[in-house]
Design a protein around this motif. Structure first.
Motif, PDB file in Angstrom:
ATOM      1  N   LEU A 178       0.829  -1.213   0.000  1.00 50.92           N
ATOM      2  CA  LEU A 178       0.000   0.000   0.000  1.00 50.92           C
ATOM      3  C   LEU A 178       0.862   1.261   0.000  1.00 50.92           C
ATOM      4  CD1 LEU A 178      -3.081  -0.584   2.327  1.00 50.92           C
ATOM      5  CD2 LEU A 178      -2.975  -0.550  -0.158  1.00 50.92           C
ATOM      6  N   LYS A 179       1.975   1.215   0.690  1.00 47.30           N
ATOM      7  CA  LYS A 179       2.864   2.374   0.724  1.00 47.30           C
ATOM      8  C   LYS A 179       3.402   2.660  -0.670  1.00 47.30           C
ATOM      9  CE  LYS A 179       6.805   4.315   3.184  1.00 47.30           C
ATOM     10  NZ  LYS A 179       7.816   4.077   4.232  1.00 47.30           N
ATOM     11  N   LEU A 180       3.692   1.618  -1.430  1.00 45.21           N
ATOM     12  CA  LEU A 180       4.175   1.810  -2.796  1.00 45.21           C
ATOM     13  C   LEU A 180       3.143   2.533  -3.655  1.00 45.21           C
ATOM     14  CD1 LEU A 180       5.811  -1.680  -3.437  1.00 45.21           C
ATOM     15  CD2 LEU A 180       6.986   0.488  -3.035  1.00 45.21           C
ATOM     16  N   VAL A 181       1.865   2.254  -3.418  1.00 44.95           N
ATOM     17  CA  VAL A 181       0.790   2.830  -4.220  1.00 44.95           C
ATOM     18  C   VAL A 181       0.383   4.217  -3.713  1.00 44.95           C
ATOM     19  CG1 VAL A 181      -1.597   2.499  -4.956  1.00 44.95           C
ATOM     20  CG2 VAL A 181      -0.060   0.548  -4.841  1.00 44.95           C
ATOM     21  N   LEU A 182       0.347   4.402  -2.404  1.00 44.03           N
ATOM     22  CA  LEU A 182      -0.237   5.616  -1.826  1.00 44.03           C
ATOM     23  C   LEU A 182       0.756   6.594  -1.201  1.00 44.03           C
ATOM     24  CD1 LEU A 182      -3.295   3.960  -0.042  1.00 44.03           C
ATOM     25  CD2 LEU A 182      -3.278   5.167  -2.233  1.00 44.03           C
ATOM     26  N   ALA A 183       2.034   6.301  -1.247  1.00 40.67           N
ATOM     27  CA  ALA A 183       3.015   7.139  -0.546  1.00 40.67           C
ATOM     28  C   ALA A 183       3.033   8.570  -1.053  1.00 40.67           C
ATOM     29  CB  ALA A 183       4.401   6.524  -0.642  1.00 40.67           C
ATOM     30  N   ASP A 184       2.628   8.810  -2.298  1.00 40.64           N
ATOM     31  CA  ASP A 184       2.613  10.176  -2.807  1.00 40.64           C
ATOM     32  C   ASP A 184       1.561  11.036  -2.115  1.00 40.64           C
ATOM     33  OD1 ASP A 184       4.649   9.656  -4.562  1.00 40.64           O
ATOM     34  OD2 ASP A 184       3.336   9.295  -6.286  1.00 40.64           O
ATOM     35  N   ALA A 185       0.524  10.416  -1.596  1.00 36.61           N
ATOM     36  CA  ALA A 185      -0.564  11.171  -0.964  1.00 36.61           C
ATOM     37  C   ALA A 185      -0.437  11.259   0.549  1.00 36.61           C
ATOM     38  CB  ALA A 185      -1.910  10.539  -1.324  1.00 36.61           C
ATOM     39  N   PHE A 186       0.255  10.307   1.166  1.00 32.95           N
ATOM     40  CA  PHE A 186       0.309  10.249   2.623  1.00 32.95           C
ATOM     41  C   PHE A 186       1.734  10.028   3.107  1.00 32.95           C
ATOM     42  CE2 PHE A 186      -3.776   8.539   1.227  1.00 32.95           C
ATOM     43  CZ  PHE A 186      -4.649   9.363   1.902  1.00 32.95           C
ATOM     44  N   GLU A 242       4.478   1.880  10.924  1.00 31.64           N
ATOM     45  CA  GLU A 242       3.497   1.119  11.705  1.00 31.64           C
ATOM     46  C   GLU A 242       2.069   1.429  11.249  1.00 31.64           C
ATOM     47  OE1 GLU A 242       2.060  -1.742  13.844  1.00 31.64           O
ATOM     48  OE2 GLU A 242       4.217  -1.406  13.623  1.00 31.64           O
ATOM     49  N   VAL A 243       1.813   2.669  10.857  1.00 30.77           N
ATOM     50  CA  VAL A 243       0.486   3.034  10.362  1.00 30.77           C
ATOM     51  C   VAL A 243       0.254   2.391   8.993  1.00 30.77           C
ATOM     52  CG1 VAL A 243      -1.043   4.948   9.718  1.00 30.77           C
ATOM     53  CG2 VAL A 243       0.464   5.156  11.701  1.00 30.77           C
ATOM     54  N   MET A 256      -6.633  10.878   7.350  1.00 28.26           N
ATOM     55  CA  MET A 256      -6.644  12.336   7.447  1.00 28.26           C
ATOM     56  C   MET A 256      -5.574  12.874   8.396  1.00 28.26           C
ATOM     57  SD  MET A 256      -8.617  13.394   5.191  1.00 28.26           S
ATOM     58  CE  MET A 256      -8.576  15.128   5.572  1.00 28.26           C
ATOM     59  N   LYS A 257      -5.138  12.073   9.317  1.00 28.01           N
ATOM     60  CA  LYS A 257      -4.073  12.506  10.223  1.00 28.01           C
ATOM     61  C   LYS A 257      -2.757  12.691   9.477  1.00 28.01           C
ATOM     62  CE  LYS A 257      -5.941   9.859  14.097  1.00 28.01           C
ATOM     63  NZ  LYS A 257      -5.693   8.709  14.975  1.00 28.01           N
ATOM     64  N   TYR A 258      -2.643  12.044   8.301  1.00 29.47           N
ATOM     65  CA  TYR A 258      -1.358  12.011   7.621  1.00 29.47           C
ATOM     66  C   TYR A 258      -1.377  12.547   6.191  1.00 29.47           C
ATOM     67  CZ  TYR A 258      -0.313   8.997  11.534  1.00 29.47           C
ATOM     68  OH  TYR A 258      -0.152   8.495  12.798  1.00 29.47           O
ATOM     69  N   VAL A 259      -2.503  13.104   5.761  1.00 30.92           N
ATOM     70  CA  VAL A 259      -2.553  13.634   4.396  1.00 30.92           C
ATOM     71  C   VAL A 259      -1.565  14.791   4.284  1.00 30.92           C
ATOM     72  CG1 VAL A 259      -4.431  15.296   4.750  1.00 30.92           C
ATOM     73  CG2 VAL A 259      -4.123  14.246   2.514  1.00 30.92           C
ATOM     74  N   LYS A 260      -0.871  14.871   3.157  1.00 25.90           N
ATOM     75  CA  LYS A 260       0.109  15.932   2.967  1.00 25.90           C
ATOM     76  C   LYS A 260      -0.608  17.274   2.866  1.00 25.90           C
ATOM     77  CE  LYS A 260       3.575  13.072   0.725  1.00 25.90           C
ATOM     78  NZ  LYS A 260       4.323  12.824  -0.520  1.00 25.90           N
ATOM     79  N   ALA A 261      -0.073  18.261   3.531  1.00 29.73           N
ATOM     80  CA  ALA A 261      -0.708  19.579   3.608  1.00 29.73           C
ATOM     81  C   ALA A 261      -0.950  20.178   2.226  1.00 29.73           C
ATOM     82  CB  ALA A 261       0.133  20.527   4.442  1.00 29.73           C
TER      83      ALA A 261
END
Length: 194
Positions: free
Chosen positions: A111-119, A124-125, A180-185
Motif C-alpha cells: 500500500l505504501k508503494l501505491v499511496l506514498a505520494d498522498a500520505f 506502523e500506520v 486524514m491525520k497524515y494527508v500531505k498539507a
C-alpha cells in the motif's frame, strides 16, 4: 474539459464500464448469464482499448481487472459454466489479500508503494492499513462465496456490481479518520474564504 478531468473520467470508464454493461445485459436479456458474460468480455476488451487510446498506456489496476474479466469470462464461455465467472471475485480478492500480507511477510508494504505520494505515515500506520485492507479483501472473497453459492443469479449479479464496489467504498470511508491525520498539507483543499 481539462486533461486531468478527462483522465479521471477515462479511469472511471475503464474501471467500471464492463461491469455496468454486464449488469445491464444480464437484466436486458431476461437474466441470461451466458449472454451477459459475452457482454462483460466485450465490455472489458473495449474498456482496455479506450484506456489505451486516451491515456496511451494501460494502468496496472485496470489491466489486472480487465485481464481477469477476459480470462474468467472467456473460460466461463468456453466451458459453458457460469461458476468460473462467479469465482472471479473470490480469486481476485483472495489474491489481493494474499499480496498485501505476502508483502508484509517479505518486509515490504504494497500500500505504501501505491499511496506514498498522498500520505506521509509512519511504517506502523502503513502496516495497520495494509492489514486492514488485506482482511477486507479476504472478507469480500468469503462473502462472494456465500452469495454465489446461496443466492439467485440476479442477487449475485447485483452483489457483484454495484455491491462489491459499495462495500469497498464503505470500508475505505471507515479508514478516512486514520488517513486524514497524515494527508500531505499541499494536497489539502484551501479553506473557504467566506
Amino acid at each position: 474539459m481539462s486533461d486531468a478531468s478527462k483522465r479521471h473520467w477515462v479511469r472511471w470508464f475503464v474501471d467500471y464500464s464492463a461491469l455496468a454493461v454486464f449488469l445491464v445485459a444480464f437484466f436486458a436479456t431476461g437474466r441470461d448469464l451466458q449472454k451477459a458474460t459475452w457482454a462483460l468480455v466485450a465490455g472489458s476488451a473495449m474498456a482496455l482499448v479506450v484506456g489505451l487510446a486516451v491515456e496511451r498506456r494501460i494502468a496496472p489496476f485496470p489491466a489486472i481487472a480487465g485481464g481477469a474479466a477476459l480470462l474468467f469470462g472467456g473460460l466461463s464461455l468456453i466451458f459453458h459454466d457460469p461458476r468460473v465467472l462467479k469465482i472471479k471475485p473470490t480469486v481476485m480478492n483472495g489474491l489481493f489479500g494474499a499480496a498485501l500480507f505476502g508483502g508484509l511477510l517479505m518486509g515490504k508494504n504494497p500500500l505504501k508503494l501505491v499511496l506514498a505520494d498522498a500520505f506521509e505515515m509512519p511504517n506502523e500506520v502503513w502496516r495497520t492499513l495494509t492489514v486492514r485492507y488485506g482482511l477486507m479483501f479476504f472478507a469480500l472473497a468469503a462473502l462472494n462465496e456465500v452469495v454465489w453459492r446461496t443466492q439467485s443469479d440476479a442477487t449475485w449479479v447485483l452483489f457483484r456490481f454495484p455491491g462489491l464496489m459499495i462495500l469497498t467504498l464503505i470500508f475505505t470511508l471507515t479508514q478516512v479518520p486514520l488517513l486524514m491525520k497524515y494527508v500531505k498539507a499541499e494536497d489539502m483543499p484551501p479553506p473557504p474564504t467566506e
